[in-house]
Design a protein around this motif. Structure first.
Motif, mmCIF file in Angstrom:
data_model
loop_
_atom_site.group_PDB
_atom_site.id
_atom_site.type_symbol
_atom_site.label_atom_id
_atom_site.label_comp_id
_atom_site.label_asym_id
_atom_site.label_seq_id
_atom_site.Cartn_x
_atom_site.Cartn_y
_atom_site.Cartn_z
ATOM 1 N N LYS A 24 4.153 7.055 -6.499
ATOM 2 C CA LYS A 24 3.162 8.090 -6.788
ATOM 3 C C LYS A 24 3.434 8.791 -8.128
ATOM 4 N N LYS A 25 4.697 9.135 -8.380
ATOM 5 C CA LYS A 25 5.042 9.875 -9.599
ATOM 6 C C LYS A 25 5.700 8.984 -10.656
ATOM 7 N N LYS A 73 2.133 -0.958 -10.968
ATOM 8 C CA LYS A 73 2.628 -0.482 -9.671
ATOM 9 C C LYS A 73 2.351 -1.518 -8.589
ATOM 10 N N GLU A 74 1.149 -2.087 -8.584
ATOM 11 C CA GLU A 74 0.795 -3.081 -7.569
ATOM 12 C C GLU A 74 1.642 -4.336 -7.707
ATOM 13 N N GLU A 102 -1.728 1.267 -12.794
ATOM 14 C CA GLU A 102 -1.889 0.915 -11.376
ATOM 15 C C GLU A 102 -1.588 -0.563 -11.153
ATOM 16 N N LYS A 117 0.827 -1.217 0.000
ATOM 17 C CA LYS A 117 0.000 0.000 0.000
ATOM 18 C C LYS A 117 0.860 1.265 0.000
ATOM 19 N N TRP A 118 1.867 1.303 0.890
ATOM 20 C CA TRP A 118 2.697 2.498 1.009
ATOM 21 C C TRP A 118 3.582 2.710 -0.217
ATOM 22 N N MET A 153 2.859 1.868 -3.280
ATOM 23 C CA MET A 153 1.980 2.387 -4.336
ATOM 24 C C MET A 153 1.580 3.840 -4.074
ATOM 25 N N LYS A 154 1.262 4.141 -2.829
ATOM 26 C CA LYS A 154 0.754 5.474 -2.493
ATOM 27 C C LYS A 154 1.849 6.541 -2.484
ATOM 28 N N TYR A 155 3.039 6.188 -1.993
ATOM 29 C CA TYR A 155 4.090 7.196 -1.818
ATOM 30 C C TYR A 155 5.272 7.020 -2.771
ATOM 31 N N LYS A 156 5.904 5.867 -2.749
ATOM 32 C CA LYS A 156 7.119 5.655 -3.543
ATOM 33 C C LYS A 156 6.826 5.699 -5.046
#
Length: 185
Positions: free
Chosen positions: A18-19, A35-36, A32, A10-11, A13-16
């Protein structure tokens, strides 16, 4: 372990990630799902006990780069580095100048302790300090009543008597507190 793995995915995908919008070599758009998938691969690598051998070992930047993560070093951003190192210093001062206790309630209803002794300014050869009891304040999330509890680390019955006289209740064996004000468990 599964909870930790899910948080890492989760982290990441959400933070690392993100861009992360296109792949580095092929320059194709990153979805997505991509990324997952990558976050899951990294999480699986990080929980690989046969590789890391211990939960107490820190993972170095080289280790993370070795599993394919791009790392931005704190030292490369002077403002961020100053903030991080100030926080580290405050944490070290806190841990070195106070008693810290951890309480674990297991399925077998046992309490464990870990104490860091408060260091004396007058004696550099301080001995380990052992605590017999810890007091806990637990606020009811529904009605906000504060419950005063205690956990014992010794079998001394005088502790129960003294703390019950002060209005504290023993930490429940099932680790479940029922609020005597609103009934919430």
């Amino acid at each position: 372990m599964k909870f930790a793995e899910d948080l890492v995915v989760k982290w990441l995908m959400k933070y690392k990630f993100k861009k992360w919008n296109e792949t580095e070599t092929r320059k194709i758009p990153v979805t997505e799902d991509m990324k997952e998938k990558r976050a899951t691969e990294i999480a699986e690598e990080l929980i690989n006990h046969s590789k890391w051998r211990s939960h107490g070992r820190s993972i170095k930047i080289g280790d993370l780069e070795g599993i394919g993560l791009k790392i931005k070093k704190v030292e490369d951003d002077p403002k961020l580095a100053d903030t991080v190192y100030r926080i580290q210093t405050v944490c070290r001062l806190l841990f070195e100048s106070s008693s810290i206790f951890k309480i674990f309630a297991t399925a077998e209803n046992k309490l464990f302790k870990q104490a860091t002794p408060k260091r004396s300014n007058t004696n550099s050869d301080s001995k380990n300090v052992s605590a017999d009891v810890v007091e806990i304040q637990q606020e009811c999330p529904k009605c906000k009543k504060v419950h005063s509890l205690y956990g014992k680390f010794s079998s001394n019955p005088k502790i129960d008597q003294d703390l019950k006289n002060k209005g504290l209740i023993s930490f429940p064996k099932d680790a479940k507190i029922k609020c005597d004000n609103c009934g919430l468990k």
